[in-house]
Design a protein around this motif. Structure first.
Motif, PDB file in Angstrom:
ATOM      1  N   LYS A 108      36.287   5.348  13.910  1.00 32.97           N
ATOM      2  CA  LYS A 108      36.041   5.464  15.082  1.00 32.97           C
ATOM      3  C   LYS A 108      34.460   6.459  14.929  1.00 32.97           C
ATOM      4  O   LYS A 108      32.920   5.598  15.826  1.00 32.97           O
ATOM      5  CB  LYS A 108      37.118   6.396  16.061  1.00 32.97           C
ATOM      6  N   VAL A 109      34.205   6.894  14.589  1.00 31.99           N
ATOM      7  CA  VAL A 109      32.720   7.924  13.962  1.00 31.99           C
ATOM      8  C   VAL A 109      32.112   6.660  13.470  1.00 31.99           C
ATOM      9  O   VAL A 109      30.439   7.007  14.277  1.00 31.99           O
ATOM     10  CB  VAL A 109      33.035   9.234  13.238  1.00 31.99           C
ATOM     11  N   HIS A 110      32.426   6.153  12.490  1.00 35.82           N
ATOM     12  CA  HIS A 110      31.559   5.146  11.992  1.00 35.82           C
ATOM     13  C   HIS A 110      30.793   4.103  13.164  1.00 35.82           C
ATOM     14  O   HIS A 110      29.955   3.663  12.634  1.00 35.82           O
ATOM     15  CB  HIS A 110      32.688   4.657  10.815  1.00 35.82           C
ATOM     16  N   ASN A 111      31.644   3.782  13.966  1.00 37.59           N
ATOM     17  CA  ASN A 111      31.472   2.405  15.445  1.00 37.59           C
ATOM     18  C   ASN A 111      30.690   2.693  16.016  1.00 37.59           C
ATOM     19  O   ASN A 111      29.281   2.537  16.425  1.00 37.59           O
ATOM     20  CB  ASN A 111      32.442   2.360  15.690  1.00 37.59           C
ATOM     21  N   LEU A 112      30.923   4.253  16.246  1.00 32.45           N
ATOM     22  CA  LEU A 112      29.646   4.542  17.343  1.00 32.45           C
ATOM     23  C   LEU A 112      28.520   5.099  16.610  1.00 32.45           C
ATOM     24  O   LEU A 112      27.321   4.669  17.248  1.00 32.45           O
ATOM     25  CB  LEU A 112      30.106   6.441  17.628  1.00 32.45           C
ATOM     26  N   PHE A 113      28.384   5.689  15.415  1.00 36.87           N
ATOM     27  CA  PHE A 113      26.648   5.719  14.635  1.00 36.87           C
ATOM     28  C   PHE A 113      26.171   4.225  14.276  1.00 36.87           C
ATOM     29  O   PHE A 113      25.025   3.993  14.498  1.00 36.87           O
ATOM     30  CB  PHE A 113      27.444   6.019  13.331  1.00 36.87           C
ATOM     31  N   LEU A 114      27.484   2.897  13.855  1.00 37.16           N
ATOM     32  CA  LEU A 114      26.527   1.826  13.936  1.00 37.16           C
ATOM     33  C   LEU A 114      25.986   1.245  14.957  1.00 37.16           C
ATOM     34  O   LEU A 114      24.760   0.653  15.430  1.00 37.16           O
ATOM     35  CB  LEU A 114      28.057   0.726  13.717  1.00 37.16           C
ATOM     36  N   ASN A 115      26.568   1.407  16.912  1.00 33.50           N
ATOM     37  CA  ASN A 115      25.796   1.298  17.763  1.00 33.50           C
ATOM     38  C   ASN A 115      24.856   2.319  18.539  1.00 33.50           C
ATOM     39  O   ASN A 115      24.850   1.683  19.558  1.00 33.50           O
ATOM     40  CB  ASN A 115      27.613   0.824  18.533  1.00 33.50           C
ATOM     41  N   ASN A 116      24.679   2.823  17.747  1.00 33.72           N
ATOM     42  CA  ASN A 116      24.125   4.592  18.267  1.00 33.72           C
ATOM     43  C   ASN A 116      24.322   4.511  19.358  1.00 33.72           C
ATOM     44  O   ASN A 116      23.749   5.640  20.095  1.00 33.72           O
ATOM     45  CB  ASN A 116      22.952   3.257  18.202  1.00 33.72           C
ATOM     46  N   GLU A 117      25.781   5.235  19.587  1.00 34.12           N
ATOM     47  CA  GLU A 117      26.733   5.340  21.117  1.00 34.12           C
ATOM     48  C   GLU A 117      26.869   6.691  20.395  1.00 34.12           C
ATOM     49  O   GLU A 117      26.870   7.076  22.057  1.00 34.12           O
ATOM     50  CB  GLU A 117      27.997   4.271  20.876  1.00 34.12           C
ATOM     51  N   HIS A 118      26.157   7.156  19.389  1.00 32.91           N
ATOM     52  CA  HIS A 118      27.063   8.654  19.720  1.00 32.91           C
ATOM     53  C   HIS A 118      25.276   9.322  20.288  1.00 32.91           C
ATOM     54  O   HIS A 118      25.099  10.998  20.437  1.00 32.91           O
ATOM     55  CB  HIS A 118      27.067   8.956  18.131  1.00 32.91           C
ATOM     56  N   LYS A 119      23.849   8.507  20.160  1.00 32.74           N
ATOM     57  CA  LYS A 119      22.841   8.889  21.049  1.00 32.74           C
ATOM     58  C   LYS A 119      23.143   8.986  22.586  1.00 32.74           C
ATOM     59  O   LYS A 119      22.163   8.860  23.688  1.00 32.74           O
ATOM     60  CB  LYS A 119      21.705   8.137  20.997  1.00 32.74           C
ATOM     61  N   THR A 120      24.276   8.715  23.214  1.00 30.22           N
ATOM     62  CA  THR A 120      24.624   8.475  24.692  1.00 30.22           C
ATOM     63  C   THR A 120      25.684  10.209  25.373  1.00 30.22           C
ATOM     64  O   THR A 120      26.098  10.660  24.018  1.00 30.22           O
ATOM     65  CB  THR A 120      25.401   7.508  25.006  1.00 30.22           C
ATOM     66  N   LEU A 121      25.325  10.180  26.273  1.00 24.49           N
ATOM     67  CA  LEU A 121      26.488  11.702  26.677  1.00 24.49           C
ATOM     68  C   LEU A 121      27.639  10.961  26.180  1.00 24.49           C
ATOM     69  O   LEU A 121      28.586  11.961  25.921  1.00 24.49           O
ATOM     70  CB  LEU A 121      25.872  11.705  27.944  1.00 24.49           C
ATOM     71  N   ASP A 122      27.944  10.213  26.583  1.00 25.46           N
ATOM     72  CA  ASP A 122      29.645   9.460  26.902  1.00 25.46           C
ATOM     73  C   ASP A 122      29.715   9.278  25.136  1.00 25.46           C
ATOM     74  O   ASP A 122      31.319   9.908  24.239  1.00 25.46           O
ATOM     75  CB  ASP A 122      29.713   7.923  27.168  1.00 25.46           C
ATOM     76  N   GLY A 123      28.774   8.953  24.190  1.00 25.76           N
ATOM     77  CA  GLY A 123      29.028   8.514  22.703  1.00 25.76           C
ATOM     78  C   GLY A 123      29.163  10.547  22.064  1.00 25.76           C
ATOM     79  O   GLY A 123      30.089  10.410  21.212  1.00 25.76           O
ATOM     80  N   LYS A 124      28.570  11.480  22.685  1.00 28.40           N
ATOM     81  CA  LYS A 124      28.421  12.447  22.056  1.00 28.40           C
ATOM     82  C   LYS A 124      30.184  13.321  22.532  1.00 28.40           C
ATOM     83  O   LYS A 124      30.212  13.617  21.409  1.00 28.40           O
ATOM     84  CB  LYS A 124      27.783  13.349  22.603  1.00 28.40           C
ATOM     85  N   ASN A 125      30.436  12.493  24.220  1.00 24.69           N
ATOM     86  CA  ASN A 125      31.396  13.603  23.967  1.00 24.69           C
ATOM     87  C   ASN A 125      33.311  12.526  22.811  1.00 24.69           C
ATOM     88  O   ASN A 125      34.158  13.378  22.642  1.00 24.69           O
ATOM     89  CB  ASN A 125      32.490  13.767  25.608  1.00 24.69           C
ATOM     90  N   LYS A 126      32.309  11.484  22.238  1.00 21.50           N
ATOM     91  CA  LYS A 126      33.501  10.936  21.715  1.00 21.50           C
ATOM     92  C   LYS A 126      33.683  11.384  20.759  1.00 21.50           C
ATOM     93  O   LYS A 126      34.238  11.810  19.865  1.00 21.50           O
ATOM     94  CB  LYS A 126      32.981   9.488  21.675  1.00 21.50           C
ATOM     95  N   LEU A 127      31.894  11.617  20.071  1.00 19.52           N
ATOM     96  CA  LEU A 127      32.110  12.417  18.593  1.00 19.52           C
ATOM     97  C   LEU A 127      32.902  14.061  18.565  1.00 19.52           C
ATOM     98  O   LEU A 127      34.058  13.804  17.345  1.00 19.52           O
ATOM     99  CB  LEU A 127      30.773  12.514  18.411  1.00 19.52           C
ATOM    100  N   ILE A 128      32.777  14.246  19.739  1.00 21.67           N
ATOM    101  CA  ILE A 128      33.771  15.644  20.013  1.00 21.67           C
ATOM    102  C   ILE A 128      35.024  15.454  19.707  1.00 21.67           C
ATOM    103  O   ILE A 128      35.471  16.092  19.122  1.00 21.67           O
ATOM    104  CB  ILE A 128      32.271  17.084  20.841  1.00 21.67           C
ATOM    105  N   GLU A 129      35.373  14.658  20.188  1.00 20.12           N
ATOM    106  CA  GLU A 129      36.803  14.968  20.580  1.00 20.12           C
ATOM    107  C   GLU A 129      37.070  13.736  19.032  1.00 20.12           C
ATOM    108  O   GLU A 129      37.980  14.847  18.321  1.00 20.12           O
ATOM    109  CB  GLU A 129      37.014  13.742  21.186  1.00 20.12           C
ATOM    110  N   TYR A 130      36.600  13.517  18.535  1.00 23.86           N
ATOM    111  CA  TYR A 130      37.110  12.422  16.463  1.00 23.86           C
ATOM    112  C   TYR A 130      36.908  14.281  16.530  1.00 23.86           C
ATOM    113  O   TYR A 130      38.146  13.855  14.720  1.00 23.86           O
ATOM    114  CB  TYR A 130      36.175  11.451  16.652  1.00 23.86           C
ATOM    115  N   THR A 131      35.696  14.680  16.352  1.00 25.31           N
ATOM    116  CA  THR A 131      35.168  15.977  14.949  1.00 25.31           C
ATOM    117  C   THR A 131      36.941  16.931  15.018  1.00 25.31           C
ATOM    118  O   THR A 131      37.464  17.208  14.231  1.00 25.31           O
ATOM    119  CB  THR A 131      34.402  16.475  15.334  1.00 25.31           C
ATOM    120  N   ASN A 132      36.953  16.793  16.672  1.00 21.52           N
ATOM    121  CA  ASN A 132      38.080  17.758  16.381  1.00 21.52           C
ATOM    122  C   ASN A 132      39.619  17.363  15.811  1.00 21.52           C
ATOM    123  O   ASN A 132      40.651  18.540  15.955  1.00 21.52           O
ATOM    124  CB  ASN A 132      38.348  18.630  18.211  1.00 21.52           C
ATOM    125  N   PHE A 133      39.872  16.389  16.227  1.00 23.18           N
ATOM    126  CA  PHE A 133      40.863  15.380  16.090  1.00 23.18           C
ATOM    127  C   PHE A 133      41.169  15.858  14.112  1.00 23.18           C
ATOM    128  O   PHE A 133      42.435  15.893  13.846  1.00 23.18           O
ATOM    129  CB  PHE A 133      41.453  14.261  16.542  1.00 23.18           C
TER     130      PHE A 133
END
Length: 318
Positions: free
Chosen positions: A271-296
């Motif tokens: 999931k992190v990989h796909n966020l990164f590929l789509n540059n989604e981690h640069k959005t607020l929603d993507g940041k929140n997802k990244l935090i969620e995935y990291t915590n898990f």
């Protein structure tokens, strides 16, 4: 073949091709049903397993055991169910345990499943066990060779990753409070040599199969040494640090997934990989997802997992 295995082996003299020829005492019948349970168990045992064979004139029973992290207890209960038996031992600290196949019926099941599926110098231990059975019980189990089937067509790699692989993820926030410096990869580590305490002449390099894995994952093998105080630990490592390596890894795991607690790391790292590929981690929603995935993915021995994916675990005919 029996006489050859009863002689002392000096594997140090052999390179990869010579090693494979050394253990090519028999080959697979192409008409034999190829089960993915066997390669997976072979990889798991070659990573975290031990194959014990008593001397022919020594009292004692042979056995195969696999050590596991307590977070993988559900997986190993599934393995016990599929094999039909096996004995558990949980260490007093309740952080790890092992399953032992000692009863002849279950030991033979495991032995026959992994025979011909192994890819590392630990095949020497399997061949000693088979030779013991053939001499003690008048069986005629063939000594099958190192598996030559391409890694992409075998669950073996997922088995050894289950044992010795680990997923890594790190990142930080920039001045705008957004993620940056995302680093993620799979790491596989193995000691540099396979040895046997009771026979110093058994000393084989693990480099050849680590190179095979590295080539498949489009990366390279690195070597390292660590001073443990009373000995120098020498190991080989593989990291999927390049994009093409990550793509190859996730493509492989989509076909041959992990089944223990690392399965969840696999899912969330992808999931992190796909966020990164789509540059989604640069959005607020993507940041929140990244935090969620990291915590898990953070290590927590008390974490509760759901194990529905074990419904897809290998049976003896798949």
């Amino acid at each position: 073949a029996r006489c050859a295995l009863r002689r002392k082996l000096n594997l140090e003299k052999f390179g990869a091709a010579q090693f494979q020829r050394r253990y090519s005492t028999s080959t697979k019948n192409n008409q034999t049903t190829y089960t993915q349970l066997g390669p997976y168990l072979a990889g798991l045992i070659e990573g975290d397993g031990n194959i014990y064979t008593p001397g022919l004139d020594v009292k004692g029973a042979p056995q195969i055991e696999i050590v596991f992290d307590i977070r993988d207890f559900e997986l190993f209960k599934k393995i016990q169910f599929v094999i039909g038996g096996g004995t558990f031992y949980i260490r007093p600290n309740k952080k790890s345990g092992k399953i032992t196949f000692k009863k002849t019926e279950y030991l033979l099941k495991v032995l026959l499943l992994i025979n011909g599926q192994m890819r590392t110098p630990k095949i020497e231990a399997l061949h000693r066990l088979i030779t013991w059975f053939n001499l003690k019980h008048n069986t005629n189990i063939p000594l099958l060779a190192i598996d030559q089937i391409p890694l992409k067509e075998s669950s073996w790699l997922s088995g050894i990753l289950e044992a010795d692989g680990s997923f890594y993820l790190t990142w930080k926030l920039n001045k705008n409070d957004m993620p940056m410096g995302i680093i993620y990869y799979l790491r596989l580590s193995q000691k540099q040599t396979y040895t046997r305490k009771l026979d110093p002449s058994v000393n084989a390099s693990n480099l050849f199969f680590m190179k095979e894995i590295a080539e498949f994952l489009k990366t390279e093998v690195t070597s390292s040494e660590r001073d443990r105080g009373y000995f120098i630990e020498k190991s080989y490592g593989i990291r999927t640090h390049k994009l093409e390596s990550k793509l190859q890894l996730f493509d492989y795991l989509s076909k041959y997934p992990l089944f223990g607690y690392k399965y969840f790391d696999q899912v969330y790292l992808e999931k992190v990989h796909n966020l990164f590929l789509n540059n989604e981690h640069k959005t607020l929603d993507g940041k929140n997802k990244l935090i969620e995935y990291t915590n898990f993915m953070k290590k927590d021995e008390n974490k509760q997992y759901t194990w529905e994916h074990l419904n897809n675990f290998y049976k003896k005919n798949n």
